[in-house]
Scaffold this motif. Structure first.
Motif, mmCIF file in Angstrom:
data_model
loop_
_atom_site.group_PDB
_atom_site.id
_atom_site.type_symbol
_atom_site.label_atom_id
_atom_site.label_comp_id
_atom_site.label_asym_id
_atom_site.label_seq_id
_atom_site.Cartn_x
_atom_site.Cartn_y
_atom_site.Cartn_z
ATOM 1 N N MET A 1 0.824 -0.984 0.194
ATOM 2 C CA MET A 1 0.209 0.051 0.272
ATOM 3 C C MET A 1 0.926 1.378 -0.100
ATOM 4 O O MET A 1 0.684 2.022 -0.877
ATOM 5 N N SER A 2 1.701 1.309 0.816
ATOM 6 C CA SER A 2 2.446 2.917 0.782
ATOM 7 C C SER A 2 3.893 2.764 -0.497
ATOM 8 O O SER A 2 3.901 3.336 -0.645
ATOM 9 N N TYR A 3 4.191 1.519 -0.866
ATOM 10 C CA TYR A 3 4.593 1.663 -2.102
ATOM 11 C C TYR A 3 3.558 2.035 -3.597
ATOM 12 O O TYR A 3 4.695 2.476 -4.212
ATOM 13 N N ASN A 4 2.994 1.434 -3.453
ATOM 14 C CA ASN A 4 2.166 2.472 -4.327
ATOM 15 C C ASN A 4 1.902 3.581 -4.165
ATOM 16 O O ASN A 4 1.541 5.095 -5.176
ATOM 17 N N LYS B 1 2.528 8.983 -5.937
ATOM 18 C CA LYS B 1 3.297 10.813 -5.570
ATOM 19 C C LYS B 1 3.917 10.833 -6.431
ATOM 20 O O LYS B 1 4.794 12.481 -7.177
ATOM 21 N N LEU B 2 5.291 9.680 -6.763
ATOM 22 C CA LEU B 2 5.966 9.797 -7.618
ATOM 23 C C LEU B 2 6.012 10.824 -9.459
ATOM 24 O O LEU B 2 6.178 11.773 -10.317
ATOM 25 N N ILE B 3 4.741 9.921 -9.359
ATOM 26 C CA ILE B 3 4.044 10.192 -10.962
ATOM 27 C C ILE B 3 3.664 12.066 -10.881
ATOM 28 O O ILE B 3 3.433 12.111 -11.761
ATOM 29 N N LEU B 4 3.103 11.827 -9.973
ATOM 30 C CA LEU B 4 2.375 13.017 -9.930
ATOM 31 C C LEU B 4 3.839 13.963 -9.815
ATOM 32 O O LEU B 4 3.093 15.463 -10.667
ATOM 33 N N PHE C 1 6.769 18.389 -15.489
ATOM 34 C CA PHE C 1 7.059 18.457 -16.937
ATOM 35 C C PHE C 1 5.905 19.617 -17.404
ATOM 36 O O PHE C 1 5.905 20.095 -18.081
ATOM 37 N N ILE C 2 4.996 20.185 -17.007
ATOM 38 C CA ILE C 2 4.306 20.728 -17.200
ATOM 39 C C ILE C 2 5.097 22.223 -16.847
ATOM 40 O O ILE C 2 4.382 22.995 -17.017
ATOM 41 N N LEU C 3 5.018 22.285 -15.863
ATOM 42 C CA LEU C 3 5.334 23.014 -15.703
ATOM 43 C C LEU C 3 7.059 24.171 -16.434
ATOM 44 O O LEU C 3 7.464 25.103 -16.789
ATOM 45 N N LEU C 4 7.309 22.688 -16.644
ATOM 46 C CA LEU C 4 8.919 22.492 -17.463
ATOM 47 C C LEU C 4 7.802 23.195 -18.904
ATOM 48 O O LEU C 4 9.127 24.358 -19.576
#
Length: 280
Positions: A1-4, A9-12, A18-21
Motif C-alpha cells: 500500500m505504501s509502495y503504491n 506521488k512520484l508520478i504526480l 513536466f507541465i511547469l517545464l
C-alpha cells in the motif's frame, strides 16, 4: 500500500514538473516565435492579429529592411565595438584579478571593494552627467568613446568573476613555474590564463550578448547615422506618427541572428563555465 502511494506521488510529481517545464519553455520561446512569424507578415496583417500565421511569406521585408536600415554598416559598427570592448575587458580584467589575488597589498583590498561596490550603481543614475561631461569635452559621436565606456562598465563584473576563480588555483603551480625560470608574465600566460578558460568563455559570451544588444548607451553617444550600431539602426523604422512593424521586426530578426548563432554554437561552454564558477 505504501509502495503504491509513493509511486503515485512520484508520478504526480513528474507530471507537475513536466507541465511547469512546458510552461517555462512556452514563456521564454513564445516572444521569439511571435517575432519570427510577424517578420514575414505585412504591416496590416500584424495590426490585425500578431499571433496568426502569415498568409504568405514576405521575404521582401528582409531585403527592404536590409537596405533601409543600412544593415552592413550597422553590422560592421557593432562588430568593431563588440570585439574591441570584449577583448580588452577579458584581457585586462583577468590580469587585474590576478594582481588582486596574488599581491597581498592593502591598497588592493580597497580598490577591489570599490570595484565590486560600483556594480550596484544603476547606469540610469549616472547617464545624464556622464553624457554632459563627455559632451562638454566634445567626445560624443565617437565609437572609441563608447568602447571606453563599455570597458569601464564591464570590467568590475569580469574582475569579480575572475577573482573568485583565480583564488581556487593552487599557488604551487606558479611557484614551480617560477623555479623553472619563468617570469611573472610567463607564469600568468602559460599557467594561469589557460586554466581560466571556462570563466573566460563565460565572461566573453555574457559581454558579447550585452554589448551587441545594447541600445541605451549607443543611443546617447553615437549621433550620426553612419556610426550607428544594429540596435540603433532598427530605430529607423519608427516614424513621427507611424511604425513599419513588418520592417522593424525583420530588422530585429537580422540584428539578433549573428549573436544567436554564436550563443547556440557555444552554449555548452557557457553552461560549463557557469557550473565551474559555482563549484569554485
Amino acid at each position: 500500500m505504501s509502495y503504491n502511494l509513493k509511486k503515485n506521488k512520484l508520478i504526480l510529481y513528474n507530471i507537475i514538473k513536466f507541465i511547469l517545464l512546458i510552461f517555462a519553455f512556452v514563456l521564454f520561446i513564445g516572444p521569439f516565435v511571435i517575432l519570427v512569424i510577424n517578420s514575414f507578415k505585412t504591416n496590416n496583417e500584424i495590426l490585425e492579429s500578431p499571433i496568426n500565421l502569415p498568409k504568405t511569406l514576405n521575404f521582401e521585408n528582409y531585403t527592404e529592411a536590409f537596405e533601409k536600415m543600412k544593415f552592413l554598416s550597422g553590422f560592421l559598427n557593432s562588430l568593431l565595438i563588440t570585439v574591441i570592448s570584449v577583448v580588452i575587458i577579458v584581457f585586462f580584467s583577468s590580469m587585474a584579478a590576478y594582481l588582486f589575488v596574488r599581491k597581498n597589498w592593502k591598497v588592493n583590498r580597497y580598490i577591489f571593494l570599490i570595484m565590486v561596490a560600483s556594480m550596484i550603481i544603476p547606469f540610469q543614475s549616472i547617464m545624464i552627467p556622464l553624457v554632459k561631461i563627455y559632451g562638454d569635452l566634445e567626445l560624443l559621436n565617437n565609437q572609441f568613446t563608447l568602447i571606453f565606456m563599455y570597458i569601464g562598465f564591464g570590467a568590475s563584473l569580469a574582475i569579480f568573476i575572475f577573482h573568485g576563480f583565480i583564488k581556487s588555483i593552487p599557488i604551487e603551480l606558479e611557484e614551480a613555474a617560477l623555479l623553472d625560470g619563468c617570469t611573472v608574465l610567463q607564469t600568468y600566460f602559460k599557467i594561469v590564463f589557460p586554466l581560466l578558460k571556462p570563466t573566460t568563455i563565460t565572461i566573453l559570451l555574457l559581454d558579447i550578448l550585452w554589448i551587441w544588444n545594447d541600445f541605451l548607451l549607443p543611443n546617447l553617444v553615437l549621433l550620426e547615422a553612419d556610426k550607428r550600431t544594429l540596435p540603433l539602426s532598427t530605430f529607423y523604422f519608427f516614424g513621427a506618427y507611424t511604425v513599419d512593424y513588418n520592417l522593424l521586426l525583420a530588422g530585429l530578426m537580422m540584428s539578433i541572428l549573428p549573436v544567436l548563432i554564436v550563443y547556440l554554437f557555444m552554449q555548452k561552454q557557457i553552461i560549463h563555465g557557469i557550473v565551474q564558477g559555482a563549484i569554485k
